[in-house]
Motif scaffolding. Sequence first.
Motif, PDB file in Angstrom:
ATOM      1  N   HIS A 100     -48.471 -22.152-126.803  1.00 46.58           N
ATOM      2  CA  HIS A 100     -47.768 -21.111-126.051  1.00 46.58           C
ATOM      3  C   HIS A 100     -48.740 -20.024-125.604  1.00 46.58           C
ATOM      4  CE1 HIS A 100     -45.049 -17.863-125.003  1.00 46.58           C
ATOM      5  NE2 HIS A 100     -45.617 -17.126-125.936  1.00 46.58           N
ATOM      6  N   GLN A 101     -49.623 -19.600-126.495  1.00 44.57           N
ATOM      7  CA  GLN A 101     -50.587 -18.554-126.156  1.00 44.57           C
ATOM      8  C   GLN A 101     -51.568 -19.038-125.087  1.00 44.57           C
ATOM      9  OE1 GLN A 101     -52.234 -17.812-130.007  1.00 44.57           O
ATOM     10  NE2 GLN A 101     -50.596 -16.409-130.613  1.00 44.57           N
ATOM     11  N   ARG A 102     -51.979 -20.279-125.195  1.00 51.96           N
ATOM     12  CA  ARG A 102     -52.898 -20.853-124.206  1.00 51.96           C
ATOM     13  C   ARG A 102     -52.261 -20.852-122.824  1.00 51.96           C
ATOM     14  NH1 ARG A 102     -54.452 -26.340-122.548  1.00 51.96           N
ATOM     15  NH2 ARG A 102     -56.728 -26.657-122.636  1.00 51.96           N
ATOM     16  N   ALA A 103     -51.014 -21.325-122.741  1.00 50.64           N
ATOM     17  CA  ALA A 103     -50.306 -21.357-121.460  1.00 50.64           C
ATOM     18  C   ALA A 103     -50.055 -19.949-120.933  1.00 50.64           C
ATOM     19  CB  ALA A 103     -48.985 -22.105-121.626  1.00 50.64           C
ATOM     20  N   MET A 104     -49.754 -19.016-121.841  1.00 46.83           N
ATOM     21  CA  MET A 104     -49.512 -17.635-121.443  1.00 46.83           C
ATOM     22  C   MET A 104     -50.756 -17.016-120.813  1.00 46.83           C
ATOM     23  SD  MET A 104     -48.245 -14.431-123.819  1.00 46.83           S
ATOM     24  CE  MET A 104     -49.802 -14.369-124.748  1.00 46.83           C
ATOM     25  N   LEU A 105     -51.936 -17.279-121.405  1.00 48.30           N
ATOM     26  CA  LEU A 105     -53.162 -16.721-120.860  1.00 48.30           C
ATOM     27  C   LEU A 105     -53.476 -17.318-119.494  1.00 48.30           C
ATOM     28  CD1 LEU A 105     -55.652 -14.942-121.159  1.00 48.30           C
ATOM     29  CD2 LEU A 105     -56.780 -16.840-122.351  1.00 48.30           C
ATOM     30  N   VAL A 106     -53.295 -18.622-119.349  1.00 53.69           N
ATOM     31  CA  VAL A 106     -53.519 -19.255-118.046  1.00 53.69           C
ATOM     32  C   VAL A 106     -52.619 -18.629-116.991  1.00 53.69           C
ATOM     33  CG1 VAL A 106     -53.321 -21.391-116.728  1.00 53.69           C
ATOM     34  CG2 VAL A 106     -54.332 -21.440-119.015  1.00 53.69           C
ATOM     35  N   GLU A 107     -51.335 -18.485-117.314  1.00 53.71           N
ATOM     36  CA  GLU A 107     -50.403 -17.910-116.335  1.00 53.71           C
ATOM     37  C   GLU A 107     -50.750 -16.463-116.013  1.00 53.71           C
ATOM     38  OE1 GLU A 107     -45.620 -17.319-115.500  1.00 53.71           O
ATOM     39  OE2 GLU A 107     -46.300 -18.267-117.356  1.00 53.71           O
ATOM     40  N   THR A 108     -51.151 -15.705-117.010  1.00 57.29           N
ATOM     41  CA  THR A 108     -51.530 -14.308-116.789  1.00 57.29           C
ATOM     42  C   THR A 108     -52.686 -14.207-115.809  1.00 57.29           C
ATOM     43  OG1 THR A 108     -50.802 -13.656-119.003  1.00 57.29           O
ATOM     44  CG2 THR A 108     -52.394 -12.214-117.911  1.00 57.29           C
ATOM     45  N   VAL A 109     -53.720 -15.018-116.029  1.00 58.46           N
ATOM     46  CA  VAL A 109     -54.898 -14.982-115.160  1.00 58.46           C
ATOM     47  C   VAL A 109     -54.544 -15.445-113.754  1.00 58.46           C
ATOM     48  CG1 VAL A 109     -57.182 -15.983-114.750  1.00 58.46           C
ATOM     49  CG2 VAL A 109     -56.540 -15.233-117.055  1.00 58.46           C
ATOM     50  N   MET A 110     -53.767 -16.523-113.636  1.00 60.67           N
ATOM     51  CA  MET A 110     -53.424 -17.035-112.312  1.00 60.67           C
ATOM     52  C   MET A 110     -52.534 -16.069-111.546  1.00 60.67           C
ATOM     53  SD  MET A 110     -55.320 -19.575-112.493  1.00 60.67           S
ATOM     54  CE  MET A 110     -55.050 -20.196-110.836  1.00 60.67           C
ATOM     55  N   ARG A 111     -51.647 -15.376-112.246  1.00 58.78           N
ATOM     56  CA  ARG A 111     -50.829 -14.357-111.586  1.00 58.78           C
ATOM     57  C   ARG A 111     -51.684 -13.190-111.092  1.00 58.78           C
ATOM     58  NH1 ARG A 111     -45.286 -14.145-111.974  1.00 58.78           N
ATOM     59  NH2 ARG A 111     -44.315 -15.869-113.111  1.00 58.78           N
ATOM     60  N   TYR A 112     -52.764 -12.943-111.810  1.00 62.67           N
ATOM     61  CA  TYR A 112     -53.659 -11.847-111.418  1.00 62.67           C
ATOM     62  C   TYR A 112     -54.517 -12.227-110.211  1.00 62.67           C
ATOM     63  CZ  TYR A 112     -57.546  -8.539-111.638  1.00 62.67           C
ATOM     64  OH  TYR A 112     -58.504  -7.600-111.322  1.00 62.67           O
ATOM     65  N   VAL A 113     -55.019 -13.452-110.171  1.00 65.08           N
ATOM     66  CA  VAL A 113     -55.985 -13.791-109.125  1.00 65.08           C
ATOM     67  C   VAL A 113     -55.351 -14.361-107.865  1.00 65.08           C
ATOM     68  CG1 VAL A 113     -57.797 -14.205-110.829  1.00 65.08           C
ATOM     69  CG2 VAL A 113     -56.449 -16.143-109.991  1.00 65.08           C
ATOM     70  N   CYS A 114     -54.178 -14.984-107.975  1.00 64.61           N
ATOM     71  CA  CYS A 114     -53.612 -15.674-106.823  1.00 64.61           C
ATOM     72  C   CYS A 114     -52.878 -14.725-105.880  1.00 64.61           C
ATOM     73  CB  CYS A 114     -52.682 -16.801-107.277  1.00 64.61           C
ATOM     74  SG  CYS A 114     -53.562 -18.209-107.956  1.00 64.61           S
ATOM     75  N   VAL A 115     -52.792 -15.168-104.630  1.00 60.81           N
ATOM     76  CA  VAL A 115     -52.219 -14.330-103.582  1.00 60.81           C
ATOM     77  C   VAL A 115     -50.709 -14.215-103.695  1.00 60.81           C
ATOM     78  CG1 VAL A 115     -51.821 -14.210-101.085  1.00 60.81           C
ATOM     79  CG2 VAL A 115     -54.091 -14.773-101.965  1.00 60.81           C
ATOM     80  N   ASP A 116     -50.010 -15.328-103.960  1.00 59.85           N
ATOM     81  CA  ASP A 116     -48.554 -15.318-103.969  1.00 59.85           C
ATOM     82  C   ASP A 116     -48.025 -15.925-105.244  1.00 59.85           C
ATOM     83  OD1 ASP A 116     -47.948 -18.349-103.456  1.00 59.85           O
ATOM     84  OD2 ASP A 116     -49.454 -17.781-101.977  1.00 59.85           O
ATOM     85  N   ALA A 117     -46.750 -15.665-105.515  1.00 59.22           N
ATOM     86  CA  ALA A 117     -46.155 -16.105-106.776  1.00 59.22           C
ATOM     87  C   ALA A 117     -46.203 -17.610-106.929  1.00 59.22           C
ATOM     88  CB  ALA A 117     -44.710 -15.613-106.867  1.00 59.22           C
ATOM     89  N   ALA A 118     -45.935 -18.341-105.855  1.00 58.38           N
ATOM     90  CA  ALA A 118     -45.965 -19.803-105.933  1.00 58.38           C
ATOM     91  C   ALA A 118     -47.380 -20.294-106.229  1.00 58.38           C
ATOM     92  CB  ALA A 118     -45.447 -20.412-104.634  1.00 58.38           C
TER      93      ALA A 118
END
Length: 242
Positions: A219-237
């Motif tokens: 869960h923590q691993r997936a949470m960190l990946v999502e956190t970083v991708m939400r930070y770097v990516c342009v749009d939510a999708a």
Amino acid sequence: MRSGAEKARTSPADDGRPIGQPTGSRATPARRHDPEQTRRDILDVATQEFARLGLAGARVDAIAARTLTTKRMIYYYFESKEKLYEAVLEKVYGGIRDVERQMGLTEQEPVPAMRALVETTFDYHDRHPDFIRLVTMENLHAGQHLKRSPTFRGKNVAIIRMIDAILQRGSAAGVFREGLDAIDLHMLISSFCFHRIANRHTFGTVAGRDPLSPRHRMHQRAMLVETVMRYVCVDAAGRTDR
């Protein structure tokens, strides 16, 4: 007149026998013929000793005993306890840098490359608690031993350049936000990976949860990946699906 340490460093090859052991007795033939393996063995054991006891608490005698060699042999390779500690620091930092370099992230598309970097960083920290302990201890020493290393900065700047290259390619492709700083992102990723190991016991006492338990790890691993991708990516999708 040469000191004992100088004599040890310049004397004929020490075959690893404990002091006083007769030449004719069986004395680790592999070490006699493979000095590089002896050096690796010393570094591996020294890593464990320094991680457990710190620079002040670790004893060269104990490292010698565990590697079936002698203090003289250790000083022959590393000159002093402090230089052995510095070599250990270079080894543990080099370990994670080698893993990152071998991933070939600069050849992958930016989004999967970023995901892979986060996952690999998380996994490496999770599997190498000695790395975390040694970094913590070196911070208590104000980083003074790493500052003496002629190669440390050059090796570790590579990860910043790698992250920056991934960010630049992602920005050019329109999937990453512009103007992101590679050092900031490296700190964001490393901080969570480091915290869950370094503060396992205090955080576990406060929160009543062991962050290293298997039921929380994925869960923590997936949470960190999502956190970083939400930070770097342009749009939510793009943050979660690309």
